[in-house]
Structures are given as structure tokens and as C-alpha cells.
Design an enzyme around this catalytic site. Structure first.
Site, PDB file in Angstrom:
ATOM      1  N   GLY A 185      39.774  83.953  56.418  1.00 50.89           N
ATOM      2  CA  GLY A 185      39.337  85.108  55.655  1.00 50.89           C
ATOM      3  C   GLY A 185      40.340  86.242  55.576  1.00 50.89           C
ATOM      4  CE  LYS A 186      42.201  88.751  60.447  1.00 54.04           C
ATOM      5  NZ  LYS A 186      41.118  87.969  61.042  1.00 54.04           N
ATOM      6  CG  ASN A 187      44.603  91.009  53.352  1.00 52.30           C
ATOM      7  OD1 ASN A 187      43.467  90.988  53.819  1.00 52.30           O
ATOM      8  ND2 ASN A 187      45.148  92.109  52.847  1.00 52.30           N
TER       9      ASN A 187
END
Length: 369
Positions: A185-187
């Protein structure tokens, strides 16, 4: 209309013709752990962040541990950490046998408050961890001045801040070393667990490489204590593809944040995030505060098909696992206020103007009832 908090399916569809062959190449070459895909990604990521060394790891949490371990943090030491962050930041200290010392955050940037850091330093303080929370860099000049004055390490937790900038310089190279997370879910997210450590220090990089691979530089010659914190080949391949799109995705996140600020301005009961003037926020999260009716707003948006998140509903100094540290409620008012009032709105570059209008109109309707 149903709007997820995060839409990884939309992202995958946009790059599947690039990422699938990259994964297949790893499979064809059976380079399952480390290998060329990881090495290529490490070089590209280091270049993007203006640092000399990047070492892929098995997760961001492992990177947190590896940085402090490599700096010699151990039993009896203290590590200063913001109370408002994900608990993996604290595990870096506890896994070394050190004690996390929590301090409050700044009410504007939501990052660690330098004035509180100085108050927390003791003879046992070994390091300060600057978390670039939600995607906005911490005040690195002030923190570096404190670290230099007291002869302690300054390190960065960049788990939410890929490509973020402080005074036109990208994060990851300000302190002795930095950790990054590539949780999906990180950038910049992997297709599983992955992380990295960056540094400009050659000796530290050498030590990190040994710690990452069982204390070795050459097979079966274990020079120091180590662990298995290696990155998988498939994750390196995925991240290598996705890194090429990260600048575009980051601009997309900044567009979404700008639209939110335009469409939600003027609501007395809603506090919008502030981008500090000398920093470039990359908006891993878009966190607002709704002091009077946060939980009611969450319920209302859910009924309208809009998913939201709470980051973080229990600050670290109030977590049960740290009860033995004897922090009292009320000692960190800013972090506690954020825990009670903070609300994360959907944030990803694929959000359309139609979706943003729907979200914003429903928030406005709620507060005008």
C-alpha cells in the site's frame, strides 16, 4: 458509488504489460533471492534519492532494525521516536534491546517536534528517528543540530515518504542512514513484503550488507552477527518497473491532495493538512481532523460507499506493549489529539475528479446537516 481507501487493482492494470514480463524473467532465470533484478532496482532507487548506497531488504521493519543494529544500538541504550507513527518504527529499537523514548509531534506537520526531542535526551540516548509521516519530511535541520550537539545518531524512517523533499533535497540521505518500506500500500509498493536501507557512508553500507546476509560478504565466512534480511528477486523486479512510474504517481497524489484542499476549504469543523513551505509532501496519506464528530463522519461516509482509515488510533506511548514505560495519558497532547480526531481519506493517484467530487460533496453535506 463505492470508493475504496486504496485501489491497487487499478494500479496493476495500468502496468501489467510491463510488470508481468519482469516477473517472468525472474522465474525463467530462477533468481528468487537477490540477483540482478534487486541489484538494478537498488541502483535506480539510490539514484532517485541522491544517495550512494541502497540495500534491498525483506521489509521496512527489518530495515528499521538493521539501521540501528548497524549503528551499534543495543541493551541499555535509548532511541527517541515520535509517539505518532506506526509501531514498526519502535521495533527497530526494541529488537536491538534498546528502550524507545516517545516524544510528541508538531501540530502543523504532524512530525516529531524538535523542541520535545531536546527535552528527552539523556546520557543513554543513542539515536533519534525522524519519521517523515504521511509523506511530509520532518524538520531535518533542527533535528540534525540537536543530534550534532549531543553526539548522537540521526536516522530517517522514510516508509511513507518516497521521493519527498526537504529544502529541494530528497529524503533518505540526511541522517546516518534511512529505512524505506515497500509494503504493497505504500507510494512505491511491492507485491508482498519488501524494504530498503539507504546511506552515503561506505563503512555502514558494508556492515549493512553483512547483517542482511548472515554476517557475510563471502559465502560461509561469517565475520559478524547477522540475520536474513534479503530482498526477493520478484520484489526487486516489480519495484524496478514501478519505480519508473513513481514520479508520475507522486504528481497524481499531489493533484488529489490539491483538489481535496480546494473542495473541502471553508469547513469550520474540518482541519485540512498543511504542506510546510520548504518541503515537498508526497501524500502517502491525506489526514484531516474532525474534532467534534470524527466517528460519526466515518460512519456516514461508509454508508455512502466511501472507505476511510484511522492512522493511528492509539499513539505508541499508550500501546499496551509499552505500558511498562509508564507514560500517562495527556503527556503528549498533539499525538493524542490526532489519534482521537484524525481521519484518512481515500488517497491514490488513480482517483478521478468524479470520485473526488463525490467524496467532498458528501463530507460537506455531513457538516451542513
Amino acid at each position: 458509488m463505492n470508493i475504496p481507501f486504496l485501489d491497487l487493482k487499478a494500479q496493476y492494470k495500468s502496468i501489467k504489460d510491463e510488470v508481468n514480463p519482469a516477473i517472468q524473467d525472474v522465474l525463467d532465470n530462477t533468481a528468487y533471492v537477490m540477483g540482478k533484478a534487486v541489484a538494478d532496482f537498488e541502483a535506480a532507487f539510490a539514484f532517485e534519492h541522491g544517495v550512494k548506497h541502497c540495500l534491498g531488504t525483506s521489509s521496512g521493519t527489518d530495515g528499521n532494525h538493521m539501521v540501528l543494529w548497524g549503528l551499534g544500538v543495543g541493551s541499555g541504550d535509548e532511541v527517541i521516536i515520535p509517539a505518532n507513527t506506526f509501531i514498526a518504527t519502535a521495533w527497530g529499537a526494541t529488537l536491538c534491546g534498546a528502550t524507545p523514548v516517545f516524544v510528541d509531534c508538531d501540530p502543523i506537520s504532524y512530525n516529531i517536534d524538535p523542541s520535545k526531542v531536546e527535552e528527552a535526551i539523556t546520557s543513554r540516548t543513542k539515536a533519534i528517528v525522524a519519521v517523515h509521516l504521511y509523506g511530509q519530511p520532518a524538520d531535518m535541520d533542527a533535528l540534525q543540530a540537536i543530534a550534532t550537539k549531543h553526539g548522537i545518531h540521526l536516522i530517517e524512517d522514510c516508509a511513507q515518504a518516497h521521493l519527498a523533499e526537504y529544502k529541494n533535497k530528497r529524503v533518505g540521505g540526511f541522517g546516518r542512514a534511512a529505512s524505506f518500506s515497500f509494503y504493497p500500500g505504500k507510494n512505491l509498493g511491492a507485491y508482498g513484503e519488501a524494504g530498503a536501507v539507504t546511506t552515503t557512508d561506505d563503512d555502514l553500507a558494508k556492515k549493512f550488507r553483512m547483517i542482511r546476509d548472515h554476517g557475510t560478504l563471502t559465502k560461509y565466512n561469517h565475520e559478524i552477527y547477522g540475520h536474513n534480511y534479503r530482498m526477493e528477486g520478484i520484489q526487486g523486479a516489480v519495484l524496478g518497473v514501478k519505480l519508473k512510474h513513481l514520479n508520475t504517481w507522486t504528481e497524481g497524489r499531489r493533484r488529489v491532495a490539491s483538489r481535496y484542499c480546494e473542495m473541502l476549504s471553508g469547513l469550520d469543523e474540518l482541519m485540512l493538512p498543511t504542506e510546510v513551505s520548504d518541503r515537498r509532501h508526497v501524500y502517502h496519506l491525506f489526514v484531516v481532523q474532525a474534532p467534534l464528530r470524527r466517528d460519526d463522519l466515518v460512519k456516514y461516509l461508509n454508508e455512502k460507499g466511501i472507505a476511510t482509515g484511522l492512522h493511528y488510533p492509539v499513539p505508541l506511548h499508550m500501546q499496551p506493549c509499552f505500558s511498562h514505560l509508564n507514560y500517562d495519558r495527556g503527556v503528549m497532547p498533539v499525538a493524542e489529539q490526532l489519534a482521537e480526531n484524525g481521519l484518512s481519506l481515500p488517497m491514490y493517484p488513480e482517483l478521478t475528479d468524479e470520485q473526488l467530487t463525490y467524496i467532498s460533496n458528501n463530507i460537506r453535506h455531513f457538516f451542513m446537516k
